[in-house]
Each structure stands twice: as structure tokens, then as C-alpha cells.
Design a protein around this motif. Structure first.
Motif, mmCIF file in Angstrom:
data_model
loop_
_atom_site.group_PDB
_atom_site.id
_atom_site.type_symbol
_atom_site.label_atom_id
_atom_site.label_comp_id
_atom_site.label_asym_id
_atom_site.label_seq_id
_atom_site.Cartn_x
_atom_site.Cartn_y
_atom_site.Cartn_z
ATOM 1 N N ARG A 187 -3.782 2.811 -10.407
ATOM 2 C CA ARG A 187 -2.627 2.948 -11.512
ATOM 3 C C ARG A 187 -2.655 3.795 -12.557
ATOM 4 N N PRO A 188 -1.547 4.150 -13.002
ATOM 5 C CA PRO A 188 -1.499 5.148 -13.977
ATOM 6 C C PRO A 188 -2.340 5.163 -15.113
ATOM 7 N N TYR A 189 -3.275 5.882 -15.663
ATOM 8 C CA TYR A 189 -3.992 5.768 -16.711
ATOM 9 C C TYR A 189 -5.324 5.045 -16.762
ATOM 10 N N VAL A 190 -5.804 4.566 -15.469
ATOM 11 C CA VAL A 190 -6.986 3.846 -15.266
ATOM 12 C C VAL A 190 -8.048 4.956 -15.347
ATOM 13 N N LYS A 191 -9.022 4.952 -16.257
ATOM 14 C CA LYS A 191 -10.022 5.780 -16.304
ATOM 15 C C LYS A 191 -11.280 5.358 -15.365
ATOM 16 N N ASP A 192 -11.918 4.346 -15.190
ATOM 17 C CA ASP A 192 -13.133 4.012 -14.354
ATOM 18 C C ASP A 192 -12.553 3.111 -13.240
ATOM 19 N N GLN A 193 -11.977 3.817 -12.196
ATOM 20 C CA GLN A 193 -11.396 3.381 -11.069
ATOM 21 C C GLN A 193 -12.376 2.595 -10.073
ATOM 22 N N PRO A 194 -13.575 3.556 -10.167
ATOM 23 C CA PRO A 194 -14.597 2.713 -9.344
ATOM 24 C C PRO A 194 -15.081 1.273 -9.745
ATOM 25 N N ALA A 195 -14.981 1.068 -10.705
ATOM 26 C CA ALA A 195 -15.115 -0.337 -11.437
ATOM 27 C C ALA A 195 -14.376 -1.497 -10.921
ATOM 28 N N VAL A 196 -12.941 -0.562 -11.006
ATOM 29 C CA VAL A 196 -11.907 -1.578 -10.558
ATOM 30 C C VAL A 196 -11.889 -1.827 -9.144
ATOM 31 N N GLU A 197 -12.297 -0.669 -8.418
ATOM 32 C CA GLU A 197 -12.447 -0.745 -6.965
ATOM 33 C C GLU A 197 -13.709 -1.884 -6.562
ATOM 34 N N ARG A 198 -14.576 -1.942 -7.542
ATOM 35 C CA ARG A 198 -15.741 -2.746 -7.065
ATOM 36 C C ARG A 198 -15.233 -4.308 -6.947
ATOM 37 N N LEU A 199 -14.372 -4.535 -8.134
ATOM 38 C CA LEU A 199 -13.934 -6.123 -8.315
ATOM 39 C C LEU A 199 -12.723 -6.210 -7.044
ATOM 40 N N GLN A 200 -12.035 -5.267 -6.863
ATOM 41 C CA GLN A 200 -10.909 -5.539 -5.947
ATOM 42 C C GLN A 200 -11.546 -5.642 -4.540
ATOM 43 N N GLU A 201 -12.695 -5.113 -4.238
ATOM 44 C CA GLU A 201 -13.356 -5.096 -2.936
ATOM 45 C C GLU A 201 -13.885 -6.579 -2.558
ATOM 46 N N ASN A 202 -14.235 -7.211 -3.732
ATOM 47 C CA ASN A 202 -14.771 -8.725 -3.599
ATOM 48 C C ASN A 202 -13.620 -9.509 -3.167
ATOM 49 N N VAL A 203 -12.631 -9.154 -3.800
ATOM 50 C CA VAL A 203 -11.319 -10.357 -3.519
ATOM 51 C C VAL A 203 -10.807 -9.951 -2.209
ATOM 52 N N LEU A 204 -10.684 -8.671 -1.778
ATOM 53 C CA LEU A 204 -10.463 -7.955 -0.602
ATOM 54 C C LEU A 204 -11.247 -9.038 0.634
ATOM 55 N N ASP A 205 -12.439 -8.837 0.268
ATOM 56 C CA ASP A 205 -13.449 -9.554 1.444
ATOM 57 C C ASP A 205 -13.259 -10.939 1.593
ATOM 58 N N LEU A 206 -13.039 -11.439 0.457
ATOM 59 C CA LEU A 206 -12.594 -13.048 0.360
ATOM 60 C C LEU A 206 -11.261 -13.281 1.046
ATOM 61 N N LEU A 207 -10.198 -12.367 0.795
ATOM 62 C CA LEU A 207 -8.891 -12.685 1.319
ATOM 63 C C LEU A 207 -9.183 -12.442 3.030
ATOM 64 N N ARG A 208 -9.728 -11.363 3.328
ATOM 65 C CA ARG A 208 -9.982 -11.492 4.804
ATOM 66 C C ARG A 208 -10.444 -12.391 5.430
ATOM 67 N N LYS A 209 -11.349 -12.968 4.930
ATOM 68 C CA LYS A 209 -12.068 -14.334 5.458
ATOM 69 C C LYS A 209 -11.022 -15.441 5.573
ATOM 70 N N MET A 210 -10.409 -15.484 4.366
ATOM 71 C CA MET A 210 -9.170 -16.598 4.260
ATOM 72 C C MET A 210 -8.124 -16.683 5.436
ATOM 73 N N CYS A 211 -7.830 -15.421 5.525
ATOM 74 C CA CYS A 211 -6.700 -15.126 6.707
ATOM 75 C C CYS A 211 -7.449 -15.355 7.801
ATOM 76 N N VAL A 212 -8.570 -15.229 8.317
ATOM 77 C CA VAL A 212 -8.916 -15.586 9.631
ATOM 78 C C VAL A 212 -9.316 -17.025 9.727
ATOM 79 N N LEU A 213 -9.635 -17.822 8.587
ATOM 80 C CA LEU A 213 -9.896 -19.119 8.344
ATOM 81 C C LEU A 213 -8.358 -19.934 8.698
ATOM 82 N N HIS A 214 -7.344 -19.393 7.995
ATOM 83 C CA HIS A 214 -6.067 -20.097 7.812
ATOM 84 C C HIS A 214 -5.120 -19.644 8.829
ATOM 85 N N HIS A 215 -5.536 -18.334 9.583
ATOM 86 C CA HIS A 215 -4.533 -17.844 10.746
ATOM 87 C C HIS A 215 -5.277 -17.385 11.636
#
Ligand SMILES: Cc1ccccc1NC(=O)[C@H](C1CCCCC1)n1c(-c2ccc(Cl)cc2)nc2cc(F)c(F)cc21
Length: 233
Positions: free
Chosen positions: A156-184
Motif C-alpha cells: 500500500r502507499p506510504y507503508v514503511k516496514d513492508q516486511p513486517a506486514v508481509e510476515r503477518l499477511q503470510e500467516n493469514v495466507l497460510d491459514l486461508l490456503r488450508k481453509m480452502c482445501v478443507l471447505h472446497h
């Protein structure tokens, strides 16, 4: 058949995000209002600005429950909120339209949105997005995780510490990937399709300021919060 295992952290993350998503529903249900009456373009514009304003407040409360969000740099928290508010609103609108409703209600709702005052050029792309979300038949957990992933977008514009956001997003992406396999389980590409909608969402959200400015009303009055967040006025 892949056995899906969730770590204890992932189970906790899922519960926190789902509870937050459920808690932070939009107070007055706009679909009920729209199904009740046909409003004028002025009334619809006012309703939209009210809905969008309350949705931003709801979004702020929701992000406070995302593990790690409050530990991010304060200015980055603002940049993430500002960068995702419009997308979160269109995602919420798509989910509102695709909710299970009594026979005929969805058609009435679509008709009222068509006639709400929005200018024709935006109707098609907007409804294409709503339909493409509807086709996915997301479960509630997937909706909550998708909204969270949208908020935790590092570039997003003006985000300074992108790696910190990436680390949080990766956890949620991992979880979503598993939820998708589980429900679909029958759709191995489901997770990829889901993420593809975020690209469509970003494109649609580029038009939001124009969509508001071209609303068929004489004066376009916005709340101070919307002026801040929605790049209008
Ligand atoms: C559902 C929600 C929750 C939270 C925040 C906002 C909203 N959204 C709204 O209130 C507006 C209303 C507003 C009143 C006129 C008709 C559209 N809205 C939009 C929309 C259209 C164009 C733009 Cl530019 C933005 C949004 N798409 C919708 C789809 C729906 F199924 C629905 F029920 C309402 C919808």
C-alpha cells in the motif's frame, strides 16, 4: 485426500479473526433498508455515505483484533487502513448481495442498486465483481480471512516496514490456503481463484472516487472521515 492439520496458533488465529468479523458486522443492515423502500438518488447517496462512514469505523475496530496489527508502526497501521478501506467496503457489499435471501429479494436488491444513482459506466464492472465473488460460495471464515488479507497488503502507499506486514499477511495466507482445501476439496484451484478476486477488487476500487463524484445528485456531500479515507472532496 490431503489431511488438513491446523497448528494451535492457526486455530487461535482463525477464532480471533472470525469472532472479530462476526462482531464487526455493519450495524443497520443496508440490505434491509434497500429491500424496504425505493429511495431517491439523494437518499441513496446519503445512505451510501452513512454506510461507508460506519464501515470505516467498523474496519478500524476489526483491525485491532488482527494479531500483530497493533504492534506495527503506528503510521503503517494508518497506511494499511487507508489503503484497504474502499476494498473492504466493496468486499462487504459483494458479501451483502450474495447472502442467502428469500426468493426474489436478490433481484429487488440488484434493481435498487442499478437505480440508486450510480452512473451506468460503473454498473457493469461492479456487478461483474459481485457475481464473481458470489460464484465462489465462500464460507464465513474465508470471507473474514480474505478481508484480513486485503488489510494486510504490504505494497500500500506510504507503508514503511513492508516486511513486517508481509510476515503477518503470510500467516493469514497460510491459514486461508488450508481453509480452502478443507471447505472446497474438489477444487484444487479454489485458493488461487480467491486471491485472483483481490486483483479484480483493486481494479474496481480504483474507480470509487469517480463512482461517487458521478453519482446523479446535485451536491456530493461527504463526512470528514470519508474525505480522509476515500480521497473525495
Ligand atoms: C453493503 C455495504 C456495507 C458497508 C458499507 C457500504 C455498503 N454498500 C452500500 O451501502 C451500497 C448501497 C448504498 C445505497 C445505494 C445503493 C448501494 N452498496 C454498494 C455500493 C455501490 C456503489 C459504491 Cl461507490 C459503493 C457501494 N453495493 C452494494 C451491494 C449490496 F448488495 C448492498 F446491499 C449495498 C451496496
Amino acid at each position: 485426500k490431503e489431511k488438513i492439520e491446523f497448528t494451535t496458533e492457526q486455530q487461535a488465529l482463525m477464532r480471533v479473526i472470525t469472532d472479530a468479523y462476526n462482531k464487526h458486522q455493519i450495524p443497520q443492515d443496508v440490505t434491509k433498508k434497500l429491500l424496504q423502500d425505493q429511495y431517491s438518488t439523494e437518499e441513496n447517496f446519503l445512505l451510501l455515505t452513512e454506510m461507508a462512514t460506519s464501515q470505516v469505523q467498523v474496519l478500524v475496530e476489526f483491525t485491532k483484533n488482527i494479531p500483530g496489527f497493533l504492534s506495527l508502526d503506528r503510521e503503517d497501521q494508518i497506511a494499511l487502513l487507508k489503503g484497504s478501506a474502499v476494498e473492504a467496503m466493496f468486499l462487504r457489499s459483494a458479501q451483502a448481495l450474495n447472502k442467502k435471501m428469500p426468493i426474489g429479494h436478490t433481484e429487488v436488491l440488484e434493481e435498487r442498486i442499478h437505480k440508486s444513482g450510480i452512473s451506468e459506466e460503473f454498473i457493469k464492472p461492479m456487478f461483474n465483481f459481485y457475481k464473481s465473488i458470489g460464484e465462489l460460495h465462500m464460507v464465513l471464515e474465508e470471507q473474514a480471512l480474505l478481508t484480513t488479507i486485503t488489510i494486510l497488503t504490504p505494497d500500500r502507499p506510504y507503508v514503511k516496514d513492508q516486511p513486517a506486514v508481509e510476515r503477518l499477511q503470510e500467516n493469514v495466507l497460510d491459514l486461508l490456503r488450508k481453509m480452502c482445501v478443507l471447505h472446497h476439496p474438489q477444487e484444487p484451484q479454489y485458493f488461487a481463484r480467491l486471491l485472483g478476486r483481490l486483483t479484480e477488487l483493486r481494479t474496481l476500487s480504483h474507480y470509487h472516487a469517480e463512482m461517487l463524484a458521478s453519482w446523479k445528485v446535485n451536491n456530493h456531500k461527504f463526512t470528514p472521515l470519508l474525505c480522509e479515507i476515500w480521497d473525495v472532496q
